[in-house]
Design a protein around this motif. Structure first.
Motif, PDB file in Angstrom:
ATOM      1  N   ASP A 156      -9.384  -2.874  -4.470  1.00 58.45           N
ATOM      2  CA  ASP A 156      -9.212  -2.266  -3.144  1.00 58.45           C
ATOM      3  C   ASP A 156      -9.064  -0.746  -3.196  1.00 58.45           C
ATOM      4  OD1 ASP A 156      -6.710  -1.999  -4.248  1.00 58.45           O
ATOM      5  OD2 ASP A 156      -5.624  -2.936  -2.593  1.00 58.45           O
ATOM      6  N   ASN A 157      -9.595  -0.139  -4.233  1.00 56.66           N
ATOM      7  CA  ASN A 157      -9.459   1.314  -4.358  1.00 56.66           C
ATOM      8  C   ASN A 157     -10.129   2.067  -3.211  1.00 56.66           C
ATOM      9  OD1 ASN A 157      -8.249   0.663  -6.768  1.00 56.66           O
ATOM     10  ND2 ASN A 157      -9.996   1.218  -8.040  1.00 56.66           N
ATOM     11  N   HIS A 158     -11.077   1.420  -2.568  1.00 52.84           N
ATOM     12  CA  HIS A 158     -11.866   2.094  -1.528  1.00 52.84           C
ATOM     13  C   HIS A 158     -11.099   2.293  -0.219  1.00 52.84           C
ATOM     14  CE1 HIS A 158     -12.192  -2.190  -0.726  1.00 52.84           C
ATOM     15  NE2 HIS A 158     -12.523  -1.901   0.522  1.00 52.84           N
ATOM     16  N   ILE A 159      -9.944   1.640  -0.055  1.00 55.02           N
ATOM     17  CA  ILE A 159      -9.276   1.733   1.252  1.00 55.02           C
ATOM     18  C   ILE A 159      -8.359   2.949   1.353  1.00 55.02           C
ATOM     19  CG2 ILE A 159      -9.434  -0.754   1.573  1.00 55.02           C
ATOM     20  CD1 ILE A 159      -6.499  -1.008   1.011  1.00 55.02           C
ATOM     21  N   GLY A 160      -8.157   3.682   0.252  1.00 59.34           N
ATOM     22  CA  GLY A 160      -7.544   4.993   0.352  1.00 59.34           C
ATOM     23  C   GLY A 160      -6.099   5.163  -0.047  1.00 59.34           C
ATOM     24  N   TYR A 161      -5.383   4.092  -0.332  1.00 61.13           N
ATOM     25  CA  TYR A 161      -3.979   4.289  -0.685  1.00 61.13           C
ATOM     26  C   TYR A 161      -3.796   4.693  -2.148  1.00 61.13           C
ATOM     27  CZ  TYR A 161      -3.608  -0.255  -3.103  1.00 61.13           C
ATOM     28  OH  TYR A 161      -3.765  -1.306  -3.973  1.00 61.13           O
ATOM     29  N   GLU A 201      -6.020  -5.850  -5.805  1.00 64.25           N
ATOM     30  CA  GLU A 201      -5.298  -5.598  -4.568  1.00 64.25           C
ATOM     31  C   GLU A 201      -3.921  -6.266  -4.590  1.00 64.25           C
ATOM     32  OE1 GLU A 201      -7.470  -7.402  -1.319  1.00 64.25           O
ATOM     33  OE2 GLU A 201      -8.219  -8.960  -2.655  1.00 64.25           O
ATOM     34  N   TYR A 221       0.821  -1.221   0.000  1.00 65.67           N
ATOM     35  CA  TYR A 221       0.000   0.000   0.000  1.00 65.67           C
ATOM     36  C   TYR A 221       0.848   1.261   0.000  1.00 65.67           C
ATOM     37  CZ  TYR A 221      -3.291  -3.532   1.628  1.00 65.67           C
ATOM     38  OH  TYR A 221      -4.047  -4.671   1.747  1.00 65.67           O
TER      39      TYR A 221
END
Length: 323
Positions: free
Chosen positions: A236-241, A229, A165
């Motif tokens: 996994d774009n929603h987790i912010g990295y 991811e 990340y």
């Protein structure tokens, strides 16, 4: 490229079933580099890779059925079901192994190159790695040794901007060029668009030609981007990295549609040709998963084979513990 993507997307689709009991690092979106390098290398050349190795293994000609069976942990897997997704090998086509240790196969690939030089075989050893590998000590030692001995090694860096990340900005100084840094160690370097398969192939062919002529190692850095991811089968774009906008911008440059459009426009392939290709790939992949599902699990005794050393005392101890 289409074959690699179809395989990995099918792995992602089936992964939630819980039958693939190992971590998987997929390279959907990064297919151009693996495919182009695989075509440019000869069967007698060798290659090693890291944890995101499926595409490199398939690009080099590794057995698809052996790879899928390995991910399922089956005895028919390319590593006899002992290694899983990150530990692939097919010596019959010169794919000499991958490992979960970041940078772990870099010195292995250089060692292969050293053997080639000593034996004067005219082979090339290809080391696939990501941008984070250049932050390991083994990388610097290996590049230095390759330059010193003018070894027939091709370093292929797929720079997908992230280590898990962490973006480059928090890992490396502002303004650093990975390729320029390696050039400072005495190695010829080049950079390119990792989503342009034609350009990648041209640069790889040029580098291999120079290596075979005895001009020492080459380092190629290609910019690319993974869609999924770091480890797993989801987005996994929603987790912010990373942002959705960044993802969509890179996705718009994806290599397969780009090359397909070129081939259609030039008349080298027709829509019918592509449809048939898709059908053939889908059938091959389906059969590979059927093979994996139907293959047996390794016997318990297999845990005591392929060891670095044999110790009757250790075997007796482990067996006594139920190991």
């Amino acid at each position: 490229m289409k074959r690699i993507r179809y395989v990995e997307q099918e792995i992602a689709r089936r992964y939630p079933e819980g039958k693939m009991r190992c971590p998987t690092h997929l390279s959907v979106g990064q297919e151009a580099v693996a495919a182009a390098v695989g075509v440019a290398l000869s069967r007698n050349d060798m290659a090693v890779s890291g944890h995101r190795a499926h595409a490199h293994y398939l690009g080099k000609g590794g057995s698809l059925t052996g790879m899928i069976a390995e991910i399922y942990g089956k005895a028919t897997g390319c590593s006899s079901g002992k290694g899983g997704s990150m530990h692939l090998i097919d010596e019959s086509v010169g794919f000499m192994g991958s490992t979960a240790i970041v940078g772990g196969t870099v010195p292995v690939g250089v060692g292969l190159g050293y053997g080639m030089k000593v034996k004067r075989t005219n082979q090339v050893s290809c080391v696939f790695h990501g941008d984070a590998v250049v932050e390991t000590g083994a990388f610097y030692e290996s590049v230095n040794f390759s330059a010193l001995k003018k070894l027939p090694v091709l370093f292929v860096c797929e720079n997908n901007l992230y280590s898990v990340y962490s973006p480059l900005a928090v890992r490396q100084p502002d303004g650093r060029s990975i390729a320029s840094m390696v050039a400072g160690m005495g190695v010829h370097v080049d950079t390119g668009d990792g989503n342009d398969v034609v350009a990648v192939y041209a640069k790889v062919r040029e580098a291999i030609t120079a290596i075979r002529a005895g001009d020492g190692p080459r380092f190629l850095e290609f910019s690319t981007y993974r869609w999924l991811e770091h480890c797993g089968s989801s987005y996994d774009n929603h987790i912010g990295y990373r942002s959705e906008a960044e993802f969509l911008e890179w996705k718009s440059r994806e290599p397969i549609a780009r090359y397909e459009s070129l081939l259609l426009a030039s008349g080298e392939l027709s829509a019918g040709d592509i449809n048939q290709m898709d059908a053939d790939i889908a059938n091959e992949v389906e059969l590979a998963f059927e093979f994996a599902e139907e293959s047996p699990m390794p016997m318990a005794e297999a845990a005591f084979s392929d060891l670095y050393f044999e110790s009757p005392q250790l075997d007796a101890t482990l067996r006594g513990m139920g190991g």
